[in-house]
Write an enzyme that holds these catalytic residues in place. Structure first.
Site, PDB file in Angstrom:
ATOM      1  N   GLU A 313      -9.280   0.928  -0.580  1.00 57.23           N
ATOM      2  CA  GLU A 313      -8.983   2.351  -0.735  1.00 57.23           C
ATOM      3  C   GLU A 313      -9.589   2.915  -2.013  1.00 57.23           C
ATOM      4  O   GLU A 313     -10.032   4.062  -2.051  1.00 57.23           O
ATOM      5  CB  GLU A 313      -7.474   2.591  -0.691  1.00 57.23           C
ATOM      6  CG  GLU A 313      -6.746   2.008   0.518  1.00 57.23           C
ATOM      7  CD  GLU A 313      -7.330   2.432   1.860  1.00 57.23           C
ATOM      8  OE1 GLU A 313      -8.039   3.456   1.909  1.00 57.23           O
ATOM      9  OE2 GLU A 313      -7.085   1.732   2.854  1.00 57.23           O
ATOM     10  N   TYR A 398     -16.451  -0.742  10.306  1.00 57.38           N
ATOM     11  CA  TYR A 398     -16.043  -1.433   9.083  1.00 57.38           C
ATOM     12  C   TYR A 398     -16.906  -2.669   8.813  1.00 57.38           C
ATOM     13  O   TYR A 398     -17.600  -2.750   7.798  1.00 57.38           O
ATOM     14  CB  TYR A 398     -14.574  -1.866   9.187  1.00 57.38           C
ATOM     15  CG  TYR A 398     -13.567  -0.756   9.196  1.00 57.38           C
ATOM     16  CD1 TYR A 398     -12.809  -0.469   8.064  1.00 57.38           C
ATOM     17  CD2 TYR A 398     -13.343   0.005  10.330  1.00 57.38           C
ATOM     18  CE1 TYR A 398     -11.853   0.543   8.064  1.00 57.38           C
ATOM     19  CE2 TYR A 398     -12.399   1.018  10.356  1.00 57.38           C
ATOM     20  CZ  TYR A 398     -11.660   1.288   9.216  1.00 57.38           C
ATOM     21  OH  TYR A 398     -10.728   2.283   9.232  1.00 57.38           O
TER      22      TYR A 398
END
Length: 620
Positions: A313, A398
């Protein structure tokens, strides 16, 4: 349809508004197919929110004032289930007049377009309220929180859920600054993905300002009984009082991660980096809202084994928040870059082997996913025409995206690749870009100067073809081989822990062990494993989820109570998806899944509930 009109002239103008086009069909990959916004003609540049948080009705209500650039007479916004009370426009920000508007028919995926007769006005003010079941908001009763005494509210705007609580141009290609005045019940604190204004703490009114332009999916709010604990000069944790100390210990390395990230790819641009630990219903591991990452409590393992999520994040502060995918077809530009960056942060803080362990597990999981995945969904530049953008949230953007970047890095060397990536973040800072624009930049700034090293890398194959190119670079973790060998070599006789030094095993070792066990195990062998390692009572959510999937598959009844408790108390989709899928694979399991879900559903975020509805065949 709701129509507001002051004169017959406005009515005629509104009829012309009704002719505004719907989002164009597939063809131009730079067009955002998931937004009605007419941003070319009239673009929102700033949003000012003035909202009351009403837990009794489970609604936000108030006004949203938009600053507009562009000469277009009409403004088209995205909404979902919003009650629009009135619309006003102003040329000077002082004097407002009522404006004609039309709320169009709702689409199941896109919601409804809000068309406003702007007549060149620079500001548009909309009075509205949200629906009690807004897809981007979750309202939690006190019993669903750690403290058990006060309610909780949080948002999840990605991918196209901001439109369910704010009327706006809900496209990652439209960046805005924003400010907010949030009024809450006494005793509750509001936080947002923005800088708190002076006097924010205390009382019922909380003010915020985000002076840097961000895409709509990064506008976020949380309201609850929140305490704060600093973890560094620029970092800290918000959480319920009973959780905040454990969270601060778990995330105490955040400042070190920030320093490692800055050393790699340039300064952190957002001021502070705080983390809001949400109740267990949060459907994701984390959400990269600028200045305030949202995190699931399931990552608090007590040993920092799951803090790769924080590295991930945090990396989004560059890849995604700073340089952003322009449409949801380009989602890999956010996530592939972030996974690669996350690995580099992990390597800098915890060592290369730790990064390799996480990466090797992710690669194995991607390969397993792709065995049953449609070819169209194996493509990085995925075609999402007519589909919900959340269908593109698989391991492909991803992990395949990160493998592409890693392959480039290995071809040219870090001494070349790191300056290229740093330059990329500088070039596209506070901008949104398409895959085609990235390919152009890659060609001009890297490939053209290193033809010999990159000759075997087909950018077209990586971006537009299914599967994994043969010349890819993969992380391999030899440290995890001991766990795989122990699982594969166990015959089911004797004590499985015999001869194994598991005291030094990490979460990653246990995941590799469980994923390498022969199948089916059967209930008797499951019992031996449980007796030796206590998997049913594991406090680590990653390990417990893996075990519960095996327990369902092999009919291990002693885990039944733990299974129900886990599904009722945890709303993270990463865990719900495999367990419900395994339950739904048999007739008896499906019946059991539906019974548990009937009790658990009210505690799930709307996005998670929609996913489980589809798995169990309960979608409308």
């Amino acid at each position: 349809m709701r129509v507001a009109m002051r004169t017959a002239g406005l009515f005629l103008s509104l009829m012309l508004l009704s002719c505004a086009p719907v989002p164009p069909g597939p063809g131009d990959p730079s067009v955002d197919l998931h937004s009605y916004a007419n941003a070319v003609d009239a673009r929102v540049t700033h949003i000012d929110l003035d909202l009351e948080v009403d837990f009794d009705s489970r609604r936000l209500r108030g006004t949203c004032t938009l600053d507009i650039e562009g000469a277009g007479d009409s403004l088209v916004l995205d909404t979902r289930d919003l009650a629009i009370e009135r619309v006003e426009v102003s040329s000077d920000g002082e004097s407002y007049r009522e404006a004609a508007f039309e709320l169009g028919a709702a689409d199941a995926i896109l919601g409804a377009p809000l068309r406003i007769l702007r007549e060149g006005a620079a500001k548009v003010r909309i009075a509205y309220s949200t629906h009690e079941r807004a897809s981007g908001l979750q309202w939690l009763d006190p019993a669903q929180t750690a403290g058990g005494e006060l309610p909780f509210l949080y948002s999840q705007s990605q991918a196209i859920h901001a439109r369910s609580w704010i009327p706006l141009q809900d496209s990652p290609g439209v960046r805005v600054t924003y400010s907010a005045r949030i009024r809450t019940p006494t005793g509750l604190r509001a936080v947002m993905s923005a800088e708190p204004a002076d006097g924010e703490i205390g009382g019922r009114e909380h003010r915020f300002h985000m002076p840097l332009p961000i895409p709509s999916y990064l506008i976020a709010i949380g309201v609850g009984d929140l305490a704060f604990r600093a973890t560094g000069p620029r970092t800290g944790v918000y959480a319920e009082p009973s959780v905040v100390a454990a969270a601060a210990r778990e995330f105490e390395d955040t400042e070190a991660m920030m320093q490692a990230a800055e050393a790699l790819y340039g300064p952190y641009r957002w001021g502070r980096y705080d983390i809001l630990v949400l109740p267990p219903a949060f459907p994701y591991g984390g959400m990269e809202n600028p200045r305030l990452t949202f995190a699931s409590p399931t990552v608090i393992a007590g040993d920092k084994s799951l803090v790769s999520l924080v590295a991930h994040e945090l990396a989004h502060s560059w890849s995604g928040n700073l340089a952003t995918n322009a449409t949801w077809r380009d989602f890999w530009l956010n996530e592939g870059f972030t996974v690669y960056f996350e690995e580099r942060i992990q390597e800098a803080v915890y060592g290369a082997e730790r990064a390799a362990m996480d990466a090797s597990l992710e690669i194995a999981e991607l390969k397993s996913q792709m065995e049953s995945m449609d070819e169209r969904d194996q493509i990085l530049h995925v075609d999402l025409s007519g589909r919900n953008p959340e269908e593109g949230v698989t391991g492909v953007p991803y992990v395949k995206g990160a493998m592409f970047l890693r392959t480039l890095e290995k071809a040219v060397g870090r001494e070349v690749f790191d300056p290229f990536l740093r330059g990329y973040f500088e070039e596209f800072a506070f901008r949104s870009l398409t895959t085609a624009r990235f390919a152009e930049y890659l060609e001009s700034e890297l490939l053209s100067g290193h033809r010999d090293a990159t000759a075997s890398i087909s950018v077209q194959e990586w971006l537009e073809s299914p599967g994994l190119p043969a010349n890819r670079h993969e992380h391999v973790s030899e440290v995890l081989d001991v766990a795989a060998e122990a699982a594969a070599g166990w015959t089911g006789d004797g004590v499985p822990a015999e001869g194994l030094d598991t005291d030094s095993w990490t979460t990653q070792h246990w995941l590799r062990f469980l994923r390498s066990l022969p199948e089916p195990l059967g209930a008797d062998r499951m019992a031996l494993l449980d007796e030796a390692f206590g998997f049913t009572e594991a406090g680590n959510a990653e390990i417990r989820c893996e075990w519960l999937v095996l327990a369902v598959r092999d009919g291990y009844r002693p885990a039944s109570e733990a299974l129900e408790s886990f599904l009722i108390s945890v709303g993270r989709m990463k865990f719900l998806r495999p367990i419900y899928r395994q339950l739904a694979s048999s007739e008896s399991g499906l019946a059991r899944a539906r019974e548990i879900y009937s009790r658990a559903r009210t505690g799930y975020h709307p996005v998670a509930a929609q996913m489980v509805d589809q798995i169990l065949g309960e979608a409308d």
